[in-house]
Design a protein around this motif. Sequence first.
Motif, mmCIF file in Angstrom:
data_model
loop_
_atom_site.group_PDB
_atom_site.id
_atom_site.type_symbol
_atom_site.label_atom_id
_atom_site.label_comp_id
_atom_site.label_asym_id
_atom_site.label_seq_id
_atom_site.Cartn_x
_atom_site.Cartn_y
_atom_site.Cartn_z
ATOM 1 N N THR A 230 -110.478 26.633 23.464
ATOM 2 C CA THR A 230 -111.573 27.151 23.108
ATOM 3 C C THR A 230 -111.162 28.698 22.523
ATOM 4 N N ALA A 231 -110.186 29.353 23.232
ATOM 5 C CA ALA A 231 -109.665 30.755 22.719
ATOM 6 C C ALA A 231 -109.178 30.549 21.279
ATOM 7 N N GLU A 232 -108.355 29.608 21.185
ATOM 8 C CA GLU A 232 -107.711 29.452 19.793
ATOM 9 C C GLU A 232 -108.611 28.979 18.896
ATOM 10 N N GLU A 233 -109.550 28.205 18.996
ATOM 11 C CA GLU A 233 -110.910 28.096 18.065
ATOM 12 C C GLU A 233 -111.513 29.273 17.806
ATOM 13 N N GLY A 234 -111.744 30.022 18.899
ATOM 14 C CA GLY A 234 -112.437 31.323 18.532
ATOM 15 C C GLY A 234 -111.594 32.192 17.726
ATOM 16 N N PRO B 30 -114.904 23.605 53.569
ATOM 17 C CA PRO B 30 -114.868 24.922 52.971
ATOM 18 C C PRO B 30 -113.597 25.414 52.422
ATOM 19 N N ILE B 31 -112.680 24.379 52.492
ATOM 20 C CA ILE B 31 -111.148 24.965 51.962
ATOM 21 C C ILE B 31 -111.073 24.771 50.465
ATOM 22 N N THR B 32 -112.009 23.730 50.129
ATOM 23 C CA THR B 32 -111.802 23.394 48.504
ATOM 24 C C THR B 32 -112.792 24.337 47.761
ATOM 25 N N GLU B 33 -112.320 24.534 46.631
ATOM 26 C CA GLU B 33 -113.038 25.364 45.761
ATOM 27 C C GLU B 33 -113.302 24.712 44.675
ATOM 28 N N ALA B 34 -114.530 24.971 43.945
ATOM 29 C CA ALA B 34 -114.893 24.457 42.662
ATOM 30 C C ALA B 34 -114.258 25.126 41.513
ATOM 31 N N PRO B 35 -113.713 23.997 40.668
ATOM 32 C CA PRO B 35 -112.899 24.503 39.633
ATOM 33 C C PRO B 35 -113.841 25.317 38.706
ATOM 34 N N SER B 36 -113.340 26.605 38.270
ATOM 35 C CA SER B 36 -114.102 26.897 37.317
ATOM 36 C C SER B 36 -113.965 26.611 36.024
ATOM 37 N N GLU B 37 -115.161 26.567 35.248
ATOM 38 C CA GLU B 37 -115.107 26.005 33.943
ATOM 39 C C GLU B 37 -114.882 26.993 32.971
ATOM 40 N N ALA B 38 -114.223 26.278 31.899
ATOM 41 C CA ALA B 38 -113.507 27.255 30.744
ATOM 42 C C ALA B 38 -114.977 27.693 29.978
ATOM 43 N N ARG B 39 -114.643 28.983 29.533
ATOM 44 C CA ARG B 39 -115.623 29.620 28.825
ATOM 45 C C ARG B 39 -115.908 29.140 27.246
ATOM 46 N N ALA B 40 -116.899 29.170 26.689
ATOM 47 C CA ALA B 40 -117.079 28.506 25.230
ATOM 48 C C ALA B 40 -116.572 29.302 24.260
ATOM 49 N N ARG C 241 -107.349 36.702 22.220
ATOM 50 C CA ARG C 241 -105.811 36.729 22.113
ATOM 51 C C ARG C 241 -104.780 36.905 23.255
ATOM 52 N N GLN C 242 -105.496 37.437 24.387
ATOM 53 C CA GLN C 242 -104.789 37.467 25.510
ATOM 54 C C GLN C 242 -104.856 36.146 26.145
ATOM 55 N N VAL C 243 -105.878 35.357 26.185
ATOM 56 C CA VAL C 243 -105.831 34.165 26.851
ATOM 57 C C VAL C 243 -104.849 33.239 25.864
ATOM 58 N N VAL C 244 -104.637 33.232 24.695
ATOM 59 C CA VAL C 244 -103.919 32.483 23.795
ATOM 60 C C VAL C 244 -102.430 32.904 23.976
ATOM 61 N N ALA C 245 -102.148 34.266 24.161
ATOM 62 C CA ALA C 245 -100.794 34.480 24.705
ATOM 63 C C ALA C 245 -100.332 34.004 25.818
ATOM 64 N N GLY C 246 -101.321 34.248 27.045
ATOM 65 C CA GLY C 246 -100.801 33.718 28.268
ATOM 66 C C GLY C 246 -100.726 31.952 28.225
ATOM 67 N N CYS C 247 -101.613 31.373 27.289
ATOM 68 C CA CYS C 247 -101.232 30.088 27.202
ATOM 69 C C CYS C 247 -99.995 29.577 26.792
ATOM 70 N N ARG C 248 -99.359 30.611 25.552
ATOM 71 C CA ARG C 248 -97.903 30.294 25.065
ATOM 72 C C ARG C 248 -96.756 30.402 26.036
ATOM 73 N N ASP C 249 -97.032 31.566 26.983
ATOM 74 C CA ASP C 249 -95.891 31.785 28.103
ATOM 75 C C ASP C 249 -96.313 30.926 29.333
ATOM 76 N N GLY C 250 -97.360 30.253 29.367
ATOM 77 C CA GLY C 250 -97.439 29.219 30.355
ATOM 78 C C GLY C 250 -98.164 29.710 31.678
ATOM 79 N N SER C 251 -98.741 31.113 31.683
ATOM 80 C CA SER C 251 -99.335 31.692 32.629
ATOM 81 C C SER C 251 -100.809 31.214 32.585
ATOM 82 N N VAL C 252 -101.568 30.568 31.600
ATOM 83 C CA VAL C 252 -102.657 30.232 31.563
ATOM 84 C C VAL C 252 -102.837 28.680 31.155
ATOM 85 N N ARG C 253 -103.591 27.551 31.800
ATOM 86 C CA ARG C 253 -103.882 26.403 31.591
ATOM 87 C C ARG C 253 -105.111 26.035 31.623
ATOM 88 N N GLY C 254 -105.391 25.021 31.024
ATOM 89 C CA GLY C 254 -106.955 24.389 30.887
ATOM 90 C C GLY C 254 -107.556 24.497 29.660
#
Length: 102
Positions: free
Chosen positions: A82-86, A42-52, A64-77
């Motif tokens: 997909t956010a950049e492509e959008g 019960p400890i392990t969690e299923a990884p959330s899938e990336a949005r399309a 735009r918020q996700v891409v900004a988070g990717c640039r400063d390193g707070s968002v990964r995956g």
Amino acid sequence: MSQGKTIIIVLVTLLVGFAGGFILRPIIAPMQQTAAVTSPSPITEAPSEARATQYFVAHIDEARQVVAGCRDGSVRGGECATAEEGIIKVDAEERRRRFLGN
């Protein structure tokens, strides 16, 4: 009469071949063993899938918020790509509309 004997020999040979194949199949290609499935901890969690990309095209501010988070390193995956492509698709559509005057 020779033609009748040939047909009978061919049919008997096919019958013996099929019967032999069905009998020898478990020996030639044995069925794979299934492993016992243990219940996940019960400890392990299923990884959330990336949005399309379509999601980010519809929600451009969040992309735009996700891409900004990717640039400063707070968002990964996978969402970074997909956010950049959008964003690229929305910007291209806006440029196309301005160019065509629609």
